[in-house]
Design a protein around this motif. Structure first.
Motif, short mmCIF file in Angstrom:
data_model
loop_
_atom_site.label_atom_id
_atom_site.label_comp_id
_atom_site.label_asym_id
_atom_site.label_seq_id
_atom_site.Cartn_x
_atom_site.Cartn_y
_atom_site.Cartn_z
N THR A 17 0.83 -1.21 0.00
CA THR A 17 0.00 0.00 0.00
C THR A 17 0.87 1.26 0.00
OG1 THR A 17 -1.79 -1.16 1.14
CG2 THR A 17 -1.81 1.25 1.23
N ILE A 18 1.89 1.27 0.84
CA ILE A 18 2.78 2.43 0.87
C ILE A 18 3.51 2.57 -0.46
CG2 ILE A 18 4.84 3.40 1.97
CD1 ILE A 18 3.84 2.10 4.59
N ALA A 19 3.99 1.47 -1.03
CA ALA A 19 4.68 1.52 -2.32
C ALA A 19 3.74 2.01 -3.42
CB ALA A 19 5.25 0.15 -2.66
N PHE A 20 2.49 1.58 -3.39
CA PHE A 20 1.52 2.04 -4.39
C PHE A 20 1.31 3.55 -4.30
CE2 PHE A 20 -2.83 3.05 -5.67
CZ PHE A 20 -2.78 2.62 -6.99
N ILE A 21 1.23 4.06 -3.08
CA ILE A 21 1.10 5.51 -2.90
C ILE A 21 2.33 6.22 -3.48
CG2 ILE A 21 1.03 7.35 -1.15
CD1 ILE A 21 -0.71 5.36 0.53
N GLY A 22 3.50 5.66 -3.27
CA GLY A 22 4.71 6.24 -3.83
C GLY A 22 4.71 6.23 -5.36
N PHE A 23 4.22 5.14 -5.97
CA PHE A 23 4.10 5.10 -7.43
C PHE A 23 3.12 6.16 -7.93
CE2 PHE A 23 5.73 0.64 -7.26
CZ PHE A 23 6.81 0.84 -8.10
N ALA A 24 2.04 6.35 -7.19
CA ALA A 24 1.07 7.38 -7.59
C ALA A 24 1.68 8.77 -7.49
CB ALA A 24 -0.19 7.28 -6.70
N ILE A 25 2.45 9.02 -6.45
CA ILE A 25 3.12 10.32 -6.32
C ILE A 25 4.09 10.53 -7.47
CG2 ILE A 25 4.77 11.62 -4.91
CD1 ILE A 25 3.46 10.28 -2.43
N SER A 26 4.91 9.52 -7.75
CA SER A 26 5.87 9.64 -8.85
C SER A 26 5.18 9.84 -10.19
CB SER A 26 6.76 8.40 -8.91
OG SER A 26 7.66 8.39 -7.85
N GLY A 27 4.09 9.14 -10.40
CA GLY A 27 3.35 9.31 -11.64
C GLY A 27 2.77 10.69 -11.80
N ALA A 28 2.22 11.23 -10.73
CA ALA A 28 1.65 12.57 -10.80
C ALA A 28 2.72 13.61 -11.08
CB ALA A 28 0.93 12.90 -9.48
N TYR A 29 3.87 13.47 -10.44
CA TYR A 29 4.93 14.44 -10.66
C TYR A 29 5.65 14.22 -11.98
CZ TYR A 29 4.36 16.71 -6.19
OH TYR A 29 3.85 17.43 -5.14
N VAL A 31 3.96 13.55 -14.76
CA VAL A 31 3.07 14.31 -15.65
C VAL A 31 3.27 15.81 -15.45
CG1 VAL A 31 0.66 14.78 -16.20
CG2 VAL A 31 1.40 12.44 -15.78
N ALA A 32 3.50 16.23 -14.21
CA ALA A 32 3.70 17.64 -13.92
C ALA A 32 5.11 18.11 -14.26
CB ALA A 32 3.41 17.90 -12.44
N ALA A 33 5.99 17.21 -14.68
CA ALA A 33 7.38 17.52 -15.03
C ALA A 33 8.13 18.17 -13.87
CB ALA A 33 7.44 18.39 -16.27
N GLU A 34 7.97 17.59 -12.68
CA GLU A 34 8.66 18.07 -11.49
C GLU A 34 9.57 16.96 -10.97
OE1 GLU A 34 8.60 21.03 -10.03
OE2 GLU A 34 7.13 21.86 -11.42
N PRO A 35 10.87 17.02 -11.28
CA PRO A 35 11.78 15.95 -10.87
C PRO A 35 11.88 15.74 -9.37
CG PRO A 35 12.86 17.47 -12.41
CD PRO A 35 11.54 18.04 -12.06
N VAL A 36 11.78 16.80 -8.59
CA VAL A 36 11.89 16.66 -7.13
C VAL A 36 10.72 15.82 -6.59
CG1 VAL A 36 11.94 17.91 -4.95
CG2 VAL A 36 13.17 18.80 -6.91
N GLY A 37 9.52 16.08 -7.06
CA GLY A 37 8.37 15.29 -6.64
C GLY A 37 8.47 13.86 -7.10
N PHE A 38 9.02 13.64 -8.29
CA PHE A 38 9.22 12.27 -8.80
C PHE A 38 10.15 11.50 -7.88
CE2 PHE A 38 11.84 9.35 -11.29
CZ PHE A 38 10.87 8.48 -11.75
N VAL A 39 11.26 12.12 -7.51
CA VAL A 39 12.22 11.45 -6.62
C VAL A 39 11.61 11.23 -5.24
CG1 VAL A 39 14.46 11.71 -5.49
CG2 VAL A 39 14.21 12.31 -7.90
N ALA A 40 10.80 12.17 -4.78
CA ALA A 40 10.13 12.00 -3.49
C ALA A 40 9.20 10.79 -3.53
CB ALA A 40 9.34 13.25 -3.13
N GLY A 41 8.52 10.58 -4.65
CA GLY A 41 7.68 9.39 -4.79
C GLY A 41 8.49 8.11 -4.75
N LEU A 42 9.67 8.13 -5.37
CA LEU A 42 10.54 6.95 -5.33
C LEU A 42 11.03 6.67 -3.91
CD1 LEU A 42 12.68 7.34 -8.56
CD2 LEU A 42 10.64 5.95 -8.21
N VAL A 43 11.25 7.73 -3.14
CA VAL A 43 11.64 7.55 -1.75
C VAL A 43 10.50 6.90 -0.97
CG1 VAL A 43 12.20 8.81 0.38
CG2 VAL A 43 13.32 9.42 -1.76
N VAL A 44 9.27 7.29 -1.25
CA VAL A 44 8.12 6.68 -0.58
C VAL A 44 8.02 5.19 -0.96
CG1 VAL A 44 5.60 6.71 -0.37
CG2 VAL A 44 6.87 8.85 -0.37
N VAL A 45 8.31 4.85 -2.21
CA VAL A 45 8.31 3.44 -2.63
C VAL A 45 9.33 2.66 -1.82
CG1 VAL A 45 8.82 1.87 -4.53
CG2 VAL A 45 7.46 3.90 -4.95
#
Length: 78
Positions: A17-29, A31-45
Motif C-alpha cells: 500500500t505504501i509503495a503504491f502511494i509512492g508510485f502514484a506520487i511519482s506518476g503525478a509528478y 506528468v507535472a514535469a517536477e523531478p523533485v516530486g518524482f524522486v520524493a515518490g521513489l523515496v516513498v516506494v
C-alpha cells in the motif's frame, strides 16, 4: 493461487500500500514535469519496502514454518 498464503499478511499489505502511494506520487509528478516530486515518490516506494521488511521482522509476516515447500522427487525402490 488462492490455495496458498502468499502475501496475505499485514506486513505485505502495508508495504504494498505504501509503495503504491509512492508510485502514484511519482506518476503525478512525472506528468507535472517536477523531478523533485518524482524522486520524493521513489523515496516513498523505498520506504514501503523497508516498512514491509520491518513488519516481517517484527512477526507480522508469514512464518517460515507455513511456507509451501516443493515435494521431493520419488525415490526408486531397490
Amino acid at each position: 493461487m488462492a490455495g496458498n498464503a502468499h502475501g496475505h499478511t499485514p506486513a505485505a499489505w502495508t508495504g504494498v500500500t505504501i509503495a503504491f502511494i509512492g508510485f502514484a506520487i511519482s506518476g503525478a509528478y512525472t506528468v507535472a514535469a517536477e523531478p523533485v516530486g518524482f524522486v520524493a515518490g521513489l523515496v516513498v516506494v523505498a520506504i514501503g519496502g523497508l516498512v514491509g521488511l520491518a513488519m516481517r521482522a517484527a512477526g507480522m509476516g508469514q512464518p517460515k514454518s507455513t511456507a509451501v515447500q516443493r515435494p521431493q522427487a520419488a525415490q526408486p525402490q531397490s
